[in-house]
Scaffold this motif. Structure first.
Motif, PDB file in Angstrom:
ATOM      1  N   ASN A 214       0.815  -1.211   0.000  1.00 28.42           N
ATOM      2  CA  ASN A 214       0.000   0.000   0.000  1.00 28.42           C
ATOM      3  C   ASN A 214       0.845   1.256   0.000  1.00 28.42           C
ATOM      4  O   ASN A 214       0.337   2.351  -0.246  1.00 28.42           O
ATOM      5  N   LEU A 215       2.133   1.106   0.318  1.00 25.84           N
ATOM      6  CA  LEU A 215       3.063   2.230   0.350  1.00 25.84           C
ATOM      7  C   LEU A 215       4.286   1.896  -0.509  1.00 25.84           C
ATOM      8  O   LEU A 215       4.561   0.721  -0.764  1.00 25.84           O
ATOM      9  N   ALA A 231      11.499   1.972   3.154  1.00 28.94           N
ATOM     10  CA  ALA A 231      10.074   2.281   3.023  1.00 28.94           C
ATOM     11  C   ALA A 231       9.821   3.600   3.730  1.00 28.94           C
ATOM     12  O   ALA A 231      10.530   3.965   4.667  1.00 28.94           O
ATOM     13  N   GLU A 232       8.801   4.313   3.265  1.00 27.59           N
ATOM     14  CA  GLU A 232       8.510   5.588   3.907  1.00 27.59           C
ATOM     15  C   GLU A 232       7.033   5.934   3.825  1.00 27.59           C
ATOM     16  O   GLU A 232       6.308   5.471   2.938  1.00 27.59           O
ATOM     17  N   SER A 233       6.622   6.729   4.792  1.00 28.04           N
ATOM     18  CA  SER A 233       5.304   7.349   4.776  1.00 28.04           C
ATOM     19  C   SER A 233       5.530   8.835   4.484  1.00 28.04           C
ATOM     20  O   SER A 233       6.628   9.238   4.115  1.00 28.04           O
ATOM     21  N   ALA A 234       4.511   9.635   4.678  1.00 28.42           N
ATOM     22  CA  ALA A 234       4.652  11.067   4.383  1.00 28.42           C
ATOM     23  C   ALA A 234       5.657  11.746   5.286  1.00 28.42           C
ATOM     24  O   ALA A 234       6.325  12.708   4.892  1.00 28.42           O
ATOM     25  N   GLN A 235       5.811  11.266   6.528  1.00 25.89           N
ATOM     26  CA  GLN A 235       6.635  11.955   7.505  1.00 25.89           C
ATOM     27  C   GLN A 235       7.816  11.139   8.015  1.00 25.89           C
ATOM     28  O   GLN A 235       8.636  11.657   8.775  1.00 25.89           O
ATOM     29  N   GLN A 236       7.936   9.888   7.628  1.00 27.98           N
ATOM     30  CA  GLN A 236       8.973   9.052   8.215  1.00 27.98           C
ATOM     31  C   GLN A 236       9.513   8.045   7.208  1.00 27.98           C
ATOM     32  O   GLN A 236       8.772   7.493   6.402  1.00 27.98           O
ATOM     33  N   GLY A 237      10.830   7.824   7.247  1.00 28.88           N
ATOM     34  CA  GLY A 237      11.457   6.818   6.416  1.00 28.88           C
ATOM     35  C   GLY A 237      12.143   5.792   7.296  1.00 28.88           C
ATOM     36  O   GLY A 237      12.550   6.093   8.417  1.00 28.88           O
ATOM     37  N   HIS A 238      12.235   4.555   6.793  1.00 27.23           N
ATOM     38  CA  HIS A 238      12.880   3.499   7.566  1.00 27.23           C
ATOM     39  C   HIS A 238      13.772   2.677   6.652  1.00 27.23           C
ATOM     40  O   HIS A 238      13.305   2.128   5.647  1.00 27.23           O
TER      41      HIS A 238
END
Length: 278
Positions: A214-215, A231-238
């Motif tokens: 989904n991301l 992987a990342e969301s709008a505010q965080q990367g990992h």
């Protein structure tokens, strides 16, 4: 001899210099000793330690070699990238350092064409929008566009990596920069698909729940066959360096490739979008 007191809290550059001095002294080396191991002068070492000179990528890598930090989570290269790319999400600077050395790159993207495939005009329009929203500064926008160019250049090195890309259909449907910019970007995707070391697929909307991600996700295979992922969301990367944690992502990526249309069908879809027939 007067030794200048360092304040690592005064800024990232000062923290880099203070850590360099700490690691050097922990080994009992004078600046001349580190200079001998890195190929830089003791004057240069002193200037970096005291913040009078900014470290370069080459300098950081030479220090890592000398102090045995190469490929370590605590490497000076990683700190240099975080220093230079402070506007980027956590984990991304470290990911980029691995990306440039990967032998296989697998990525899935949603919403926008990924940086490795962006034209300069497309990339600029994306970052300009961030400036208008006051999410980033003009300087940070320029830095991000320059980083994209650097990453793309690394992929043209000798022994280029295999690059597998699956784009959600939204990537080719979302208009960025107007018709001319978008047409050039879609043409770039078609050119990418024609390269001997690439594979491009588009995951259509009607894949529905069969889409395993989904991301956005990226999986890297290094020369020693170890796996990493980002992987990342709008505010965080990992950024994940433990291969055991990445294997399930690689399996899901293979499932995604099996479900998605072939490269030929995907290129045909892109060309249809270019013609405005859909």
């Amino acid at each position: 001899m007067n030794i200048k007191e360092l304040n690592p809290d005064s800024g990232p550059q000062a923290a880099f210099g203070a850590r360099l001095r700490k690691e050097r002294e922990a080994r009992g080396w004078k600046q001349e000793g580190l200079a001998e191991h890195t190929g830089y002068s003791s004057t240069h070492i002193s200037a970096v330690e005291t913040g009078r000179k900014t470290a370069t990528l080459r300098f950081a890598r030479q220090v890592d070699n000398a102090l045995n930090f190469t490929d370590s989570p605590d490497s000076f290269e990683r700190e240099w990238r975080e220093l230079r790319h402070g506007c980027l999400l956590e984990g991304f600077p470290e990911y980029v350092s691995y990306e440039s050395r990967a032998v296989e790159i697998r990525l899935y993207e949603v919403g926008v064409v990924p940086g490795l495939l962006q034209t300069p005009e497309y990339a600029s329009r994306i970052e300009e929008a961030g400036v208008k929203r006051k999410a980033i500064t003009s300087e940070q926008a320029q830095e991000r566009v320059a980083l994209i160019a650097e990453r793309q250049a690394a992929l043209t090195r000798a022994n280029s990596p295999l690059v597998f890309v699956v784009l959600d259909e939204s990537c080719i449907r979302r208009l960025v920069g107007g018709p001319a910019v978008m047409d050039a970007q879609l043409a770039r995707l078609v050119e990418f698909a024609e390269l001997p070391n690439t594979m491009l697929q588009v995951a259509p909307f009607d894949m529905g729940e069969r889409r395993p991600f989904n991301l956005p996700i990226t999986v890297l295979t290094m020369a020693d066959r170890s796996l990493t992922s980002y992987a990342e969301s709008a505010q965080q990367g990992h950024f994940e360096r433990e291969s055991a944690c990445v294997v399930p992502l690689l399996t899901a990526y293979h499932q995604l490739q099996a479900e998605a249309p072939s490269q030929a069908a995907s290129v045909a879809m892109i060309n249809q979008v270019r013609k405005g027939t859909l």
